[in-house]
Scaffold this motif. Structure first.
Motif, PDB file in Angstrom:
ATOM      1  N   ALA A 657       3.722  11.099  -4.409  1.00 49.35           N
ATOM      2  CA  ALA A 657       4.406  10.408  -3.325  1.00 49.35           C
ATOM      3  C   ALA A 657       3.801   9.029  -3.144  1.00 49.35           C
ATOM      4  O   ALA A 657       2.626   8.784  -3.429  1.00 49.35           O
ATOM      5  CB  ALA A 657       4.312  11.206  -2.035  1.00 49.35           C
ATOM      6  N   ARG A 658       4.671   8.105  -2.643  1.00 50.87           N
ATOM      7  CA  ARG A 658       4.224   6.743  -2.370  1.00 50.87           C
ATOM      8  C   ARG A 658       3.844   6.683  -0.892  1.00 50.87           C
ATOM      9  O   ARG A 658       4.700   6.796  -0.011  1.00 50.87           O
ATOM     10  CB  ARG A 658       5.341   5.760  -2.720  1.00 50.87           C
ATOM     11  N   ILE A 659       2.547   6.459  -0.634  1.00 52.56           N
ATOM     12  CA  ILE A 659       2.005   6.541   0.724  1.00 52.56           C
ATOM     13  C   ILE A 659       1.352   5.220   1.074  1.00 52.56           C
ATOM     14  O   ILE A 659       0.586   4.656   0.284  1.00 52.56           O
ATOM     15  CB  ILE A 659       0.978   7.686   0.835  1.00 52.56           C
ATOM     16  N   LEU A 660       1.660   4.759   2.326  1.00 53.60           N
ATOM     17  CA  LEU A 660       0.988   3.582   2.886  1.00 53.60           C
ATOM     18  C   LEU A 660       0.142   4.044   4.061  1.00 53.60           C
ATOM     19  O   LEU A 660       0.643   4.668   4.991  1.00 53.60           O
ATOM     20  CB  LEU A 660       2.008   2.528   3.343  1.00 53.60           C
ATOM     21  N   MET A 661      -1.142   3.720   4.006  1.00 51.21           N
ATOM     22  CA  MET A 661      -2.061   4.100   5.078  1.00 51.21           C
ATOM     23  C   MET A 661      -2.511   2.843   5.806  1.00 51.21           C
ATOM     24  O   MET A 661      -2.979   1.888   5.169  1.00 51.21           O
ATOM     25  CB  MET A 661      -3.265   4.851   4.494  1.00 51.21           C
ATOM     26  N   VAL A 662      -2.366   2.861   7.167  1.00 55.54           N
ATOM     27  CA  VAL A 662      -2.802   1.743   8.009  1.00 55.54           C
ATOM     28  C   VAL A 662      -3.955   2.263   8.857  1.00 55.54           C
ATOM     29  O   VAL A 662      -3.749   3.028   9.810  1.00 55.54           O
ATOM     30  CB  VAL A 662      -1.649   1.221   8.885  1.00 55.54           C
ATOM     31  N   GLU A 663      -5.178   1.846   8.550  1.00 57.19           N
ATOM     32  CA  GLU A 663      -6.397   2.351   9.197  1.00 57.19           C
ATOM     33  C   GLU A 663      -7.401   1.212   9.268  1.00 57.19           C
ATOM     34  O   GLU A 663      -7.702   0.573   8.248  1.00 57.19           O
ATOM     35  CB  GLU A 663      -6.959   3.521   8.404  1.00 57.19           C
ATOM     36  N   ASP A 664      -7.942   0.950  10.470  1.00 56.79           N
ATOM     37  CA  ASP A 664      -8.875  -0.156  10.642  1.00 56.79           C
ATOM     38  C   ASP A 664     -10.307   0.223  10.313  1.00 56.79           C
ATOM     39  O   ASP A 664     -11.154  -0.666  10.148  1.00 56.79           O
ATOM     40  CB  ASP A 664      -8.793  -0.713  12.064  1.00 56.79           C
ATOM     41  N   ASN A 665     -10.617   1.495  10.203  1.00 54.44           N
ATOM     42  CA  ASN A 665     -11.982   1.923   9.865  1.00 54.44           C
ATOM     43  C   ASN A 665     -12.099   2.004   8.344  1.00 54.44           C
ATOM     44  O   ASN A 665     -11.455   2.863   7.719  1.00 54.44           O
ATOM     45  CB  ASN A 665     -12.270   3.287  10.496  1.00 54.44           C
ATOM     46  N   PRO A 666     -12.884   1.135   7.741  1.00 50.98           N
ATOM     47  CA  PRO A 666     -12.930   1.111   6.264  1.00 50.98           C
ATOM     48  C   PRO A 666     -13.358   2.435   5.652  1.00 50.98           C
ATOM     49  O   PRO A 666     -12.763   2.885   4.656  1.00 50.98           O
ATOM     50  CB  PRO A 666     -13.945  -0.003   5.964  1.00 50.98           C
ATOM     51  N   GLU A 670     -11.027   4.594   3.250  1.00 56.22           N
ATOM     52  CA  GLU A 670     -11.419   4.827   1.866  1.00 56.22           C
ATOM     53  C   GLU A 670     -11.525   6.311   1.546  1.00 56.22           C
ATOM     54  O   GLU A 670     -11.084   6.759   0.485  1.00 56.22           O
ATOM     55  CB  GLU A 670     -12.750   4.120   1.593  1.00 56.22           C
ATOM     56  N   SER A 671     -12.135   7.081   2.441  1.00 53.98           N
ATOM     57  CA  SER A 671     -12.277   8.516   2.174  1.00 53.98           C
ATOM     58  C   SER A 671     -10.917   9.201   2.093  1.00 53.98           C
ATOM     59  O   SER A 671     -10.683  10.048   1.218  1.00 53.98           O
ATOM     60  CB  SER A 671     -13.139   9.162   3.248  1.00 53.98           C
ATOM     61  N   LEU A 672      -9.989   8.820   2.957  1.00 46.25           N
ATOM     62  CA  LEU A 672      -8.674   9.435   2.933  1.00 46.25           C
ATOM     63  C   LEU A 672      -7.885   8.970   1.707  1.00 46.25           C
ATOM     64  O   LEU A 672      -7.131   9.744   1.086  1.00 46.25           O
ATOM     65  CB  LEU A 672      -7.915   9.083   4.224  1.00 46.25           C
ATOM     66  N   ARG A 673      -8.062   7.698   1.276  1.00 44.63           N
ATOM     67  CA  ARG A 673      -7.387   7.207   0.059  1.00 44.63           C
ATOM     68  C   ARG A 673      -7.844   7.982  -1.153  1.00 44.63           C
ATOM     69  O   ARG A 673      -7.019   8.399  -1.991  1.00 44.63           O
ATOM     70  CB  ARG A 673      -7.671   5.714  -0.104  1.00 44.63           C
ATOM     71  N   LEU A 674      -9.175   8.205  -1.236  1.00 42.85           N
ATOM     72  CA  LEU A 674      -9.713   8.954  -2.372  1.00 42.85           C
ATOM     73  C   LEU A 674      -9.133  10.360  -2.417  1.00 42.85           C
ATOM     74  O   LEU A 674      -8.772  10.866  -3.478  1.00 42.85           O
ATOM     75  CB  LEU A 674     -11.238   9.003  -2.297  1.00 42.85           C
TER      76      LEU A 674
END
Length: 808
Positions: A657-666, A670-674
């Motif tokens: 799936a193509r997912i866009l995550m908007v999160e201000d805590n790096p 990053e952990s959720l992207r991984l």
């Protein structure tokens, strides 16, 4: 003494005037002046006496001289000559039918007058002959003057009741001058009884005295004057007897008591008003005399006492209550009450607190206010007590004190809870930090470190979930998703969830009961209840212990029991085991851990299902047993179908799936992207709202994971802008936030989010989101998803937009 100060039956006679002695047939006038001041024969003394041996002839017109006629004919009613006898004594001679004088007759009394000191009518014997002979005999005129000058009404009547004499006081009282020898029995215009009924003259006191030959004392009648006015009088008639004892007439004295009666009537009306006022008071009132005898009480007092004491009784003096107590519970004697002290000490009491016990055993609290009562001379005559029921106030004050105590206890528990929370959070965080450090330093230990991190992360998630659930329950904001549910399946899932804990401590776990018991409940919440009970049993049972789970039907109820042979509970702990933050071990060691809110949550969830949870223990070291009772379904159905809630979720299909995550805590981003990339998805990341919208417009995603608390445009604003952009309307919006209240979920739904996920988000939840997306593409419609507690109801008009599915 004035008439208004006299009482019936105890009216003093006028000075010096007593009576005509019954049976004496005599009249005696005697001065009330001391003998030393009234020498025999002095000018102040006048004596008219009948002595043995004296002859008294019936008066004749030829004799001349003034006199008073007793028993004479009407023609001779105003004059009765009295001739002097031997020794200067006045005598009358009775002449028989033959014309010869009869023998002299003796008198047993005498009439003595003193112009200065008044008149006295007395019983008695003849004064000493020597003294009588020494007193100068009065003339008939002086005798008449003495009677006329009396300050009270006096009149004489013969045997036929004809009035033969009356004085000026009698005429003034009657309001007329009766005709002597014609008017009979009484000179009043009319006579009445005190009750207002007419009194015939022949039934009056004088007629009765003559007819029955007896004296009458203090009988009251009402006389009416010719002008219509009425007077109350007390009458004192005495019969007049002859030497032979025959009644020759009567003398009557009348005392006007009209003023006294009016004063008494005014007093009675005043007392009636006083009693009416007291009866209308919204308070209890009673009075007692100087001896403590109750003389009055109103209806309110009887109601508070629960009884109606007898007035004047001496068995319960000073108070009509059955028993009395002080506020501290100690008994109080009736003669030790404030009322008794007010009578004895003559002082007032204000706002004294007492407890009254009624005959039925019930007790009420009262507040009393007492004042002593004094008579005209200032002597203590009793006391008055005004008291009212303060039971409701006392109970309210006690409830307030109890509430304050509970608040203090809650505040103490809160402080302990904060300390416990700090301890419980630091332990898993410390384990996580150590596991991560180990993984960085030694790659060979990575699997072990990851296992530790997974366990501690799950532990932290459970702690946070418990806190949120407790907050929801406390505020009444928790809701149930009820449906027909198999209790045996709930038991299986709860046992499976806690099996590692039992295995770690070496416990033996047994499960028994039928598999067809069904209730109308929320499967997730019922599992939460049983997991809490099993976790407590495992934690508070020594290693190698036994825990038993049983399920049974009892009438219309399903009964679920969890019993262990562990630490048990004291009676004190058992009373508060379902209270928030209550734990058996509050020491620093705390080997069991936990926040102390599991049983509180369990009780509330069971109650929301219409059930009951109870705890029992025979004492420390003797184990515990918790029983849950839930209402069964009215119609029992067979086993639970494979697709019912409580079954394991279908394995998520793998789809990119193509997912866009908007999160201000790096780090969080990053952990959720991984994690998402490991799951095979294409992930783009933006760290603020505006950048996220730019990325979405440049290459529209299928799913947007948006944090709510973003700098600049927050998550709600991003959702609104996405829903307004036709190019992005197909995007499934998922709020990812640390705020999990119902209010937060409502705001997410209103802003346009399809789902609201509460951090931390585990891999299984993300997999289900993407799997549900693939399922919807295949089916072309949205269907409810499996429960993870994170679903937001779909927006109106958003059915055409792709959605990940409702999760719980």
């Amino acid at each position: 003494m004035a008439a208004s100060h006299l009482r019936p039956g105890s009216i003093p006679r006028p000075a010096g005037l007593d009576s005509l002695a019954p049976g004496s047939g005599s009249i005696r006038l005697r001065s009330t002046r001391p003998r030393s001041e009234s020498a025999p024969g002095g000018p102040r003394a006048a004596t008219l006496a009948r002595r043995p041996g004296d002859d008294m002839e019936r008066p004749h017109a030829a004799h001349g001289g003034p006199g008073v006629a007793l028993g004479t004919d009407p023609a001779n009613r105003t004059r009765d000559p009295v001739r002097p006898g031997r020794d200067g004594a006045a005598t009358r001679r009775r002449r028989p039918r033959g014309g010869r004088p009869a023998g002299r007759f003796a008198q047993k009394g005498c009439l003595v007058a003193d112009a200065s000191y008044g008149l006295g009518l007395r019983r008695g014997t003849l004064e000493a002959a020597e003294r009588t002979r020494a007193v100068s005999p009065p003339t008939a005129q002086s005798y008449r003057q003495v009677l006329s000058g009396l300050p009270v009404a006096v009149y004489l009547a013969d045997a036929q009741g004809r009035i033969t004499f009356f004085n000026e006081a009698a005429a003034a009282l009657w309001g007329r001058e009766p005709e002597l020898g014609k008017d009979v029995w009484c000179g009043a215009w009319r006579s009445y009884r005190p009750d207002g009924s007419a009194l015939a003259p022949r039934e009056g006191p004088v007629a009765l005295a003559i007819r029955e030959g007896r004296s009458i004392r203090g009988e009251e009648i009402v006389i009416e004057r010719p002008d219509g006015t009425r007077r109350n009088v007390m009458v004192y008639p005495d019969p007049v007897r002859s030497a032979s004892g025959e009644v020759e007439g009567a003398v009557n004295m009348l005392v006007d008591v009209t003023d006294r009666r009016r004063a008494e009537d005014a007093l009675r009306r005043s007392e009636e008003r006083y009693r009416t006022v007291l009866s209308l008071l919204p308070a209890a009132v009673y009075t007692c005399d100087a001896a403590g005898r109750i003389t009055y009480y109103n209806e309110h007092a009887a109601q508070l006492w629960g009884r109606e004491p007898r007035l004047g009784a001496t068995d319960r003096r000073f108070c009509g209550a059955h028993r009395l107590w002080l506020p501290d519970g100690s008994a109080l004697r009736h003669d030790g009450t404030p009322m008794a002290r007010a009578v004895e000490e003559g002082r007032s009491f204000r706002n004294e607190k007492l407890v009254i016990e009624r005959p039925d055993g019930s007790r009420i609290a009262v507040l009393v206010n007492i004042d002593p009562i004094r008579d005209e001379a200032g002597r203590l005559a009793g006391a008055i007590n005004v008291f009212h029921d303060t039971t409701a106030l006392v109970l309210a004050e006690q409830a307030l004190r109890d509430r304050e105590q509970r608040l203090r206890e809650a505040d103490r528990r809160k402080d302990e809870f904060i300390a416990m929370l700090s301890h419980e959070l630091r332990n898993p965080l410390s384990a996580l930090r150590n596991a991560l450090a180990t993984a960085r330093l030694d790659a060979q230990r990575l699997p072990q470190a990851l296992e530790i991190a997974q366990r501690q992360t799950d532990h932290l998630a459970r702690l946070v979930d418990d806190l949120l659930d407790h907050a929801r329950i406390t505020q009444g904001r928790i809701s149930l998703r009820r449906e027909p549910t198999s209790l045996s399946r709930i038991v299986e899932r709860a046992v499976e969830a806690t099996r590692p804990l039992f295995a770690a401590r070496g416990h033996r776990l047994s499960v028994s009961g039928p598999s067809d018991l069904r209730v109308h409940g929320d499967p997730t919440r019922l599992e939460q209840v049983l997991v809490n009970l099993l976790s407590n049993a495992a934690k508070y049972t020594d290693p190698g212990g036994e825990v038993a789970v049983s399920l049974a039907g009892d009438g219309g109820e399903a009964v679920l029991r969890v019993a262990d042979n562990g630490a048990g509970m004291t009676p004190e702990l058992l009373q508060q085991v379902f209270e928030p933050f209550a734990q058996a071990d509050r020491g620093l060691h705390r080997p069991q851990g936990g926040l102390g809110i599991g049983l509180t949550l369990a009780r509330r969830l069971v109650e929301l299902h219409g059930g009951l949870i109870e705890g029992r223990s025979d004492g420390p070291g003797r184990g515990s047993e918790f029983t849950v009772r839930l209402p069964l379904l009215l119609e029992q159905q067979g086993g639970v179908a494979a697709g019912e809630p409580g079954t394991a979720p279908r394995r998520a299909a793998r789809r990119r799936a193509r997912i866009l995550m908007v999160e201000d805590n790096p780090d969080a981003a990053e952990s959720l992207r991984l994690l998402l990339e490991v799951l095979g998805h294409e992930v783009a990341v933006a760290h603020d709202g505006d950048a996220g919208l730019d990325v979405a417009r440049a290459r529209p995603p299928e799913v947007m994971l948006v944090d709510i608390g973003l700098p600049g445009a927050d998550g709600f604003e991003i959702a609104r802008r996405v829903r307004c952009d036709p190019a992005l309307r197909h995007v499934t919006l998922v709020a990812v936030t640390g705020y999990g209240r119902d209010e937060d979920k409502r705001r997410s739904r209103e802003a346009g989010f399809d789902h609201h996920l509460v951090k931390p988000i585990d891999a299984e939840t993300l997999a289900r989101v993407v799997a549900r997306l693939e399922s919807r593409e295949a089916d072309g419609a949205a269907a409810p998803g499996e429960g993870d507690g994170s679903a937001v109801a779909p927006r109106e008009g958003a059915a055409a937009a792709p959605r990940l599915g409702a999760t719980r």
